[in-house]
Design a protein around this motif. Structure first.
Motif, short mmCIF file in Angstrom:
data_model
loop_
_atom_site.label_atom_id
_atom_site.label_comp_id
_atom_site.label_asym_id
_atom_site.label_seq_id
_atom_site.Cartn_x
_atom_site.Cartn_y
_atom_site.Cartn_z
N ASN A 2 0.84 -1.20 0.00
CA ASN A 2 0.00 0.00 0.00
C ASN A 2 0.87 1.25 0.00
O ASN A 2 1.78 1.37 0.82
CB ASN A 2 -0.89 0.03 1.24
CG ASN A 2 -1.85 -1.15 1.30
OD1 ASN A 2 -2.27 -1.66 0.27
ND2 ASN A 2 -2.19 -1.58 2.50
N THR A 33 -1.32 -1.00 -4.32
CA THR A 33 -2.54 -0.22 -4.12
C THR A 33 -2.13 1.19 -3.71
O THR A 33 -1.30 1.35 -2.81
CB THR A 33 -3.42 -0.86 -3.03
OG1 THR A 33 -3.72 -2.21 -3.40
CG2 THR A 33 -4.72 -0.09 -2.87
N GLN A 35 -3.20 5.25 -2.71
CA GLN A 35 -4.10 6.34 -2.37
C GLN A 35 -3.33 7.65 -2.57
O GLN A 35 -2.14 7.73 -2.27
CB GLN A 35 -4.57 6.26 -0.92
CG GLN A 35 -5.51 5.11 -0.62
CD GLN A 35 -6.16 5.27 0.74
OE1 GLN A 35 -6.95 6.21 0.97
NE2 GLN A 35 -5.87 4.36 1.66
N GLU A 86 -5.36 7.69 9.32
CA GLU A 86 -5.71 6.33 8.96
C GLU A 86 -5.01 5.90 7.67
O GLU A 86 -4.59 4.75 7.53
CB GLU A 86 -7.23 6.19 8.82
CG GLU A 86 -7.72 4.77 8.69
CD GLU A 86 -7.27 3.88 9.85
OE1 GLU A 86 -6.93 2.71 9.59
OE2 GLU A 86 -7.23 4.37 11.00
N LYS A 87 -4.86 6.82 6.73
CA LYS A 87 -4.10 6.51 5.51
C LYS A 87 -2.65 6.17 5.84
O LYS A 87 -2.07 5.25 5.25
CB LYS A 87 -4.15 7.70 4.55
CG LYS A 87 -5.50 7.98 3.92
CD LYS A 87 -5.42 9.22 3.04
CE LYS A 87 -6.77 9.66 2.52
NZ LYS A 87 -6.67 10.90 1.71
N ARG A 89 -1.53 4.91 8.65
CA ARG A 89 -1.51 3.58 9.28
C ARG A 89 -1.62 2.49 8.21
O ARG A 89 -0.98 1.44 8.32
CB ARG A 89 -2.66 3.44 10.28
CG ARG A 89 -2.54 4.30 11.53
CD ARG A 89 -3.63 3.92 12.53
NE ARG A 89 -3.62 4.78 13.71
CZ ARG A 89 -4.39 5.84 13.87
NH1 ARG A 89 -5.23 6.19 12.90
NH2 ARG A 89 -4.33 6.55 14.97
N TRP A 90 -2.44 2.75 7.20
CA TRP A 90 -2.69 1.78 6.13
C TRP A 90 -1.47 1.59 5.24
O TRP A 90 -1.19 0.49 4.77
CB TRP A 90 -3.89 2.29 5.31
CG TRP A 90 -4.10 1.65 3.98
CD1 TRP A 90 -4.81 0.51 3.70
CD2 TRP A 90 -3.63 2.15 2.71
NE1 TRP A 90 -4.80 0.26 2.35
CE2 TRP A 90 -4.09 1.25 1.72
CE3 TRP A 90 -2.87 3.26 2.33
CZ2 TRP A 90 -3.81 1.42 0.37
CZ3 TRP A 90 -2.59 3.43 0.99
CH2 TRP A 90 -3.04 2.52 0.02
N ALA A 91 -0.72 2.64 5.02
CA ALA A 91 0.34 2.64 4.02
C ALA A 91 1.56 1.84 4.48
O ALA A 91 1.96 1.90 5.64
CB ALA A 91 0.76 4.07 3.70
N ASP A 92 2.15 1.13 3.52
CA ASP A 92 3.47 0.52 3.73
C ASP A 92 4.58 1.49 3.32
O ASP A 92 5.71 1.36 3.77
CB ASP A 92 3.60 -0.77 2.91
CG ASP A 92 2.55 -1.80 3.29
OD1 ASP A 92 2.51 -2.20 4.46
OD2 ASP A 92 1.76 -2.19 2.41
N LYS A 145 7.87 1.15 8.00
CA LYS A 145 7.36 1.69 6.74
C LYS A 145 8.48 2.44 6.02
O LYS A 145 9.47 2.84 6.63
CB LYS A 145 6.20 2.65 7.02
CG LYS A 145 5.01 2.03 7.74
CD LYS A 145 3.98 3.09 8.08
CE LYS A 145 2.80 2.54 8.88
NZ LYS A 145 1.89 1.75 8.05
#
Length: 258
Positions: A2, A33, A35, A86-87, A89-92, A145
């Motif tokens: 991500n 993926t 964003q 939240e983005k 947290r989601w991102a690698d 990350k």
């Protein structure tokens, strides 16, 4: 994987806009993926203030750190801040893309950092003692990350060389790479800088995309900048100065890279 791409340029038809679109397409073709937080398109609020806490009471004295921590802990942050956290947290991996304006990032991107990097989230975390000084500079919520800057500038590459008039590009970007990205724990890759943007023609754009594409392909295999971790023994705590036996007789940004 991500990938979150935070993009700061006001004109979608600009070189920056085309580079952003290329990056998204390349990453997606590689199976990632993506964003995008397009800050100008989002009309991002760039100022940190009392209104970032939805529970703020009018007339109360505003304390940026204390109020930020309270809102983060109580779940009363404004919705736009919570969404961007939240983005993250989601991102690698995180990519910050921006033009170099007056030797730094555009104000809207700095405002994203100011507001999203809330106390209790990106700073003000961890134990503070005689052996540790918080979870930062190699530790923190973003540990594990990766992050990379994609930067455009109108100046020549030689202007940003070690003896160039603007100063070395690594020194100019140090506050961002070390202070904004490494601080909350990111593994920071070398920046990708595109120079002389006002002179890039069709062939130059193709060449720029080829070079950037390779960096994006290598996003998870490139070695990060070897910034020294704060709590790994290289620094005296609580003074947070580099131990005298390391880089003896030297000073400046470079001593913080092993």
């Amino acid at each position: 994987m991500n990938v979150l791409l935070v993009y700061a340029h006001p004109e979608p038809r600009s070189l920056n806009g085309s580079i952003k679109d290329f990056s998204v397409g390349r990453l997606q073709r590689n199976g990632h993926t993506v964003q995008v937080s397009d800050l100008y398109a989002m009309q991002w609020k760039g100022t940190l203030d009392a209104q970032d806490d939805t529970a703020y009471r009018a007339g109360t004295r505003f304390d940026a750190s204390a109020d930020s921590l309270q809102a983060f802990r109580n779940g009363t942050q404004s919705a736009d801040i919570a969404r961007e956290q939240e983005k993250l947290r989601w991102a690698d991996a995180l990519i910050l893309q921006f033009p170099l304006w007056w030797y730094s990032m555009p104000a809207i991107l700095k405002g994203w950092i100011d507001r999203v990097y809330a106390c209790g989230f990106a700073y003000g975390v961890g134990e503070h003692s005689d052996t540790r000084w918080g979870e930062r500079f190699g530790e923190g919520v973003m540990a594990g990350k990766r992050a990379m800057l994609v930067v455009t500038t109108g100046g020549w590459e030689s202007h940003y060389a070690p003896r160039g008039i603007n100063g070395p590009i690594d020194d100019i970007l140090f506050p961002i790479q070390h202070g904004i990205l490494f601080y909350p724990g990111f593994d920071v890759l070398a920046p990708h800088v595109i120079y002389r943007t006002g002179k890039i023609d069709e062939a130059g754009f193709a060449a720029a995309c080829t070079a950037l594409g390779q960096r994006l392909d290598d996003l998870w295999t490139s070695a990060p900048i070897a910034f020294r971790k704060q709590n790994a023994g290289d620094y005296q705590i609580p003074a947070l100065t580099l131990r005298p036996e390391l880089a003896p007789g030297k000073a400046g940004f470079g001593i913080h890279v092993a």
